[in-house]
Design an enzyme around this catalytic site. Structure first.
Site, PDB file in Angstrom:
ATOM      1  N   GLY A  92      -3.901   5.008  16.976  1.00 42.54           N
ATOM      2  CA  GLY A  92      -3.440   6.201  16.257  1.00 42.54           C
ATOM      3  C   GLY A  92      -1.941   6.227  16.013  1.00 42.54           C
ATOM      4  N   GLY A 131      -2.066  -1.257  17.934  1.00 38.75           N
ATOM      5  CA  GLY A 131      -2.413  -1.490  16.525  1.00 38.75           C
ATOM      6  C   GLY A 131      -1.655  -0.545  15.614  1.00 38.75           C
ATOM      7  N   LYS A 153       4.925   9.548  17.477  1.00 46.40           N
ATOM      8  CA  LYS A 153       3.524   9.678  17.898  1.00 46.40           C
ATOM      9  C   LYS A 153       3.310   8.965  19.244  1.00 46.40           C
ATOM     10  CE  LYS A 153       0.714  10.054  13.726  1.00 46.40           C
ATOM     11  NZ  LYS A 153      -0.231   9.262  12.926  1.00 46.40           N
ATOM     12  N   ARG A 170     -10.074  -1.768   7.474  1.00 45.17           N
ATOM     13  CA  ARG A 170      -9.093  -2.746   8.002  1.00 45.17           C
ATOM     14  C   ARG A 170      -8.555  -2.299   9.360  1.00 45.17           C
ATOM     15  NH1 ARG A 170      -4.251   0.041   8.912  1.00 45.17           N
ATOM     16  NH2 ARG A 170      -2.655  -0.370   7.348  1.00 45.17           N
ATOM     17  N   LYS A 195       0.874  -1.182   0.000  1.00 45.24           N
ATOM     18  CA  LYS A 195       0.000   0.000   0.000  1.00 45.24           C
ATOM     19  C   LYS A 195       0.902   1.221   0.000  1.00 45.24           C
ATOM     20  CE  LYS A 195      -2.304   1.638   3.667  1.00 45.24           C
ATOM     21  NZ  LYS A 195      -3.388   1.880   4.645  1.00 45.24           N
ATOM     22  N   HIS A 250     -11.962  11.079  11.366  1.00 51.13           N
ATOM     23  CA  HIS A 250     -12.488  10.194  10.322  1.00 51.13           C
ATOM     24  C   HIS A 250     -12.477   8.721  10.749  1.00 51.13           C
ATOM     25  CE1 HIS A 250     -13.274   8.789   6.282  1.00 51.13           C
ATOM     26  NE2 HIS A 250     -12.236   7.998   6.367  1.00 51.13           N
TER      27      HIS A 250
HETATM   28  P1  NAD Z   1      -8.411  12.923  11.474  1.00 51.92           P
HETATM   29  O1  NAD Z   1      -7.537  14.026  10.997  1.00 51.92           O
HETATM   30  O2  NAD Z   1      -9.742  12.754  10.852  1.00 51.92           O
HETATM   31  O3  NAD Z   1      -8.609  13.031  13.053  1.00 51.92           O
HETATM   32  C1  NAD Z   1      -7.503  13.304  13.885  1.00 51.92           C
HETATM   33  C2  NAD Z   1      -7.878  13.046  15.329  1.00 51.92           C
HETATM   34  O4  NAD Z   1      -6.739  13.357  16.138  1.00 51.92           O
HETATM   35  C3  NAD Z   1      -9.010  13.934  15.840  1.00 51.92           C
HETATM   36  O5  NAD Z   1      -9.691  13.253  16.860  1.00 51.92           O
HETATM   37  C4  NAD Z   1      -8.255  15.125  16.396  1.00 51.92           C
HETATM   38  O6  NAD Z   1      -8.993  15.871  17.347  1.00 51.92           O
HETATM   39  C5  NAD Z   1      -7.079  14.421  17.041  1.00 51.92           C
HETATM   40  N1  NAD Z   1      -5.925  15.308  17.202  1.00 51.92           N
HETATM   41  C6  NAD Z   1      -5.391  16.162  16.302  1.00 51.92           C
HETATM   42  N2  NAD Z   1      -4.344  16.797  16.833  1.00 51.92           N
HETATM   43  C7  NAD Z   1      -4.193  16.322  18.099  1.00 51.92           C
HETATM   44  C8  NAD Z   1      -3.287  16.591  19.157  1.00 51.92           C
HETATM   45  N3  NAD Z   1      -2.298  17.480  19.015  1.00 51.92           N
HETATM   46  N4  NAD Z   1      -3.450  15.918  20.324  1.00 51.92           N
HETATM   47  C9  NAD Z   1      -4.440  15.004  20.480  1.00 51.92           C
HETATM   48  N5  NAD Z   1      -5.331  14.721  19.519  1.00 51.92           N
HETATM   49  C10 NAD Z   1      -5.210  15.368  18.346  1.00 51.92           C
HETATM   50  O7  NAD Z   1      -7.523  11.607  11.326  1.00 51.92           O
HETATM   51  P2  NAD Z   1      -7.994  10.095  11.210  1.00 51.92           P
HETATM   52  O8  NAD Z   1      -8.117   9.740   9.772  1.00 51.92           O
HETATM   53  O9  NAD Z   1      -9.117   9.879  12.125  1.00 51.92           O
HETATM   54  O10 NAD Z   1      -6.698   9.336  11.741  1.00 51.92           O
HETATM   55  C11 NAD Z   1      -6.341   9.409  13.112  1.00 51.92           C
HETATM   56  C12 NAD Z   1      -4.975   8.811  13.301  1.00 51.92           C
HETATM   57  O11 NAD Z   1      -5.019   7.419  13.038  1.00 51.92           O
HETATM   58  C13 NAD Z   1      -3.897   9.367  12.378  1.00 51.92           C
HETATM   59  O12 NAD Z   1      -2.799   9.713  13.189  1.00 51.92           O
HETATM   60  C14 NAD Z   1      -3.549   8.232  11.467  1.00 51.92           C
HETATM   61  O13 NAD Z   1      -2.193   8.239  11.070  1.00 51.92           O
HETATM   62  C15 NAD Z   1      -3.839   7.041  12.355  1.00 51.92           C
HETATM   63  N6  NAD Z   1      -4.123   5.800  11.623  1.00 51.92           N
HETATM   64  C16 NAD Z   1      -3.637   4.635  12.126  1.00 51.92           C
HETATM   65  C17 NAD Z   1      -3.875   3.460  11.450  1.00 51.92           C
HETATM   66  C18 NAD Z   1      -3.386   2.147  12.002  1.00 51.92           C
HETATM   67  O14 NAD Z   1      -3.479   1.136  11.312  1.00 51.92           O
HETATM   68  N7  NAD Z   1      -2.909   2.103  13.215  1.00 51.92           N
HETATM   69  C19 NAD Z   1      -4.608   3.457  10.258  1.00 51.92           C
HETATM   70  C20 NAD Z   1      -5.119   4.664   9.804  1.00 51.92           C
HETATM   71  C21 NAD Z   1      -4.868   5.839  10.491  1.00 51.92           C
END
Ligand code: NAD
Length: 321
Positions: free
Chosen positions: A220, A292, A226, A111, A67, A138
């Site tokens: 996250g 995760g 992070k 996923r 990916k 999201h």
């Molecule tokens: P998004 O931009 O839609 O939402 C971001 C979230 O993080 C919101 O709840 C926001 O309020 C919060 N946020 C932003 N800045 C912050 C800060 N300084 N302190 C605390 N919270 C904060 O993003 P998303 O698409 O919901 O993705 C969220 C996270 O999940 C991203 O970091 C992304 O990289 C991660 N992610 C992880 C996986 C995985 O497999 N583990 C997969 C996809 C996304």
């Protein structure tokens, strides 16, 4: 080569199919039948974007690919498109020929939600009633929808760095017929399951803000630097992950490892619990934590499933390549 565009994914892929594909590939990873390649993830110095590649090979399912994509934090505000953008490429493991190109945005959300769901199925207490959400972006909505299917939850509580986003998850709770309450982080002590899915670079949840018996899925943290929970929480918990190499380098465990609070050998693959080679949760008071990190094989598994569905429905676009 087959193409399955992003616009087709919603009608093809279900939460159930994603769960099944992810559970199966986690089990294959723990059995040594499938492995992930090292992740490349770079801050490209443009639009504050993080871009990279996650790939792997599942010998059992004969799925090979990667990916490509990442996270563009300004997309939603500037362009009204989601911040996470990705595409999955599948290759024929017999010949190396490109086999399929699949829109990866919705698949990533499905996923990722499936991964925390698998952890809840195998690690949370059976009598879990309250689920706590940290994050309301999201991915959070997908996470919550999938998680609610795993236990007979009676209430959703939530905290977010940007409280104005909380209605996103309140709506999901409402759709499921459950009450939603916004809480301070101390309120997370009332949760039986906690799901964190933010883009935070500093700990949010304190080690003492979690009650005995809780299952926490930290979703996250997928990049160096992070962090969503205080590192000391990992030494209070039994720690599980999708992939140990990622957990210690780009996952939530990177901090506890760096601080010497836990060792790599303290972290187990959730696939081992699925396969029955790890007992999983052993008491009602035990805190379990799933780190995760998101592995390439998850993406390949759901993409391969979607290609099969698209072919069966005559939706896949075939091109000479
Ligand atoms: P998004 O931009 O839609 O939402 C971001 C979230 O993080 C919101 O709840 C926001 O309020 C919060 N946020 C932003 N800045 C912050 C800060 N300084 N302190 C605390 N919270 C904060 O993003 P998303 O698409 O919901 O993705 C969220 C996270 O999940 C991203 O970091 C992304 O990289 C991660 N992610 C992880 C996986 C995985 O497999 N583990 C997969 C996809 C996304």
């Amino acid at each position: 080569m087959l193409i399955v565009p992003e616009r087709e994914i919603a009608d093809l892929m279900t939460r159930e199919a994603a769960f099944e594909a992810v559970e199966k590939v986690f089990a294959a990873m723990a059995a040594g039948d499938a492995y992930n390649f090292p992740v490349v993830r770079e801050a490209i110095g443009h639009e504050d974007a993080l871009y990279g590649f996650k790939g792997g090979f599942d010998r059992a399912g004969l799925t090979l690919g990667l990916k490509a994509g990442g996270y563009w934090p300004n997309n939603l505000e500037k362009r009204s498109i989601i911040n996470h953008q990705s595409t999955v490429f599948l290759f024929d493991p017999d010949t190396g020929k490109a086999k399929a190109m699949v829109g990866g945005n919705l698949l990533t959300a499905l996923r990722t939600a499936a991964a925390s769901s698998v952890s809840i199925k195998h690690l949370a207490r059976d009598d879990a009633k309250v689920i706590g959400m940290i994050g309301a972006g999201h991915q959070a909505t997908f996470q919550l929808r999938a998680a609610l299917e795993q236990r007979a939850f009676e209430k959703v509580i939530g905290w977010n760095f940007h409280p104005e986003m909380l209605p996103n998850i309140a709506t999901v709770a409402e759709e499921a017929g459950l009450p939603f309450e916004a809480v301070e982080l101390d309120g997370m002590r009332g949760a039986d399951v906690i799901l964190s899915i933010t883009s935070s670079f500093a700990p949010i949840l304190g080690a003492d803000q979690v009650s005995p018996g809780c299952h926490i899925a930290c979703m996250g943290t997928d990049t160096k630097g992070k962090q969503e929970v205080e590192a000391a929480l990992l030494s209070r918990a039994t720690v599980f992950t999708d992939e140990v190499a990622q957990s210690v380098s780009i996952g939530e465990a990177q901090h506890a490892i760096a601080e010497g609070l836990i060792a790599e050998s303290d972290i187990s693959q959730v696939g081992a619990v699925i396969n029955g080679t790890h007992p999983g949760r052993q008491s009602a008071d035990e805190i379990t934590l799933f780190d995760g990190t998101g592995v390439g094989l998850q993406d390949l598994a759901v993409a391969a499933a979607v290609v099969d569905l698209a072919v069966a429905k005559g939706i896949a676009i075939e091109v000479e390549f």
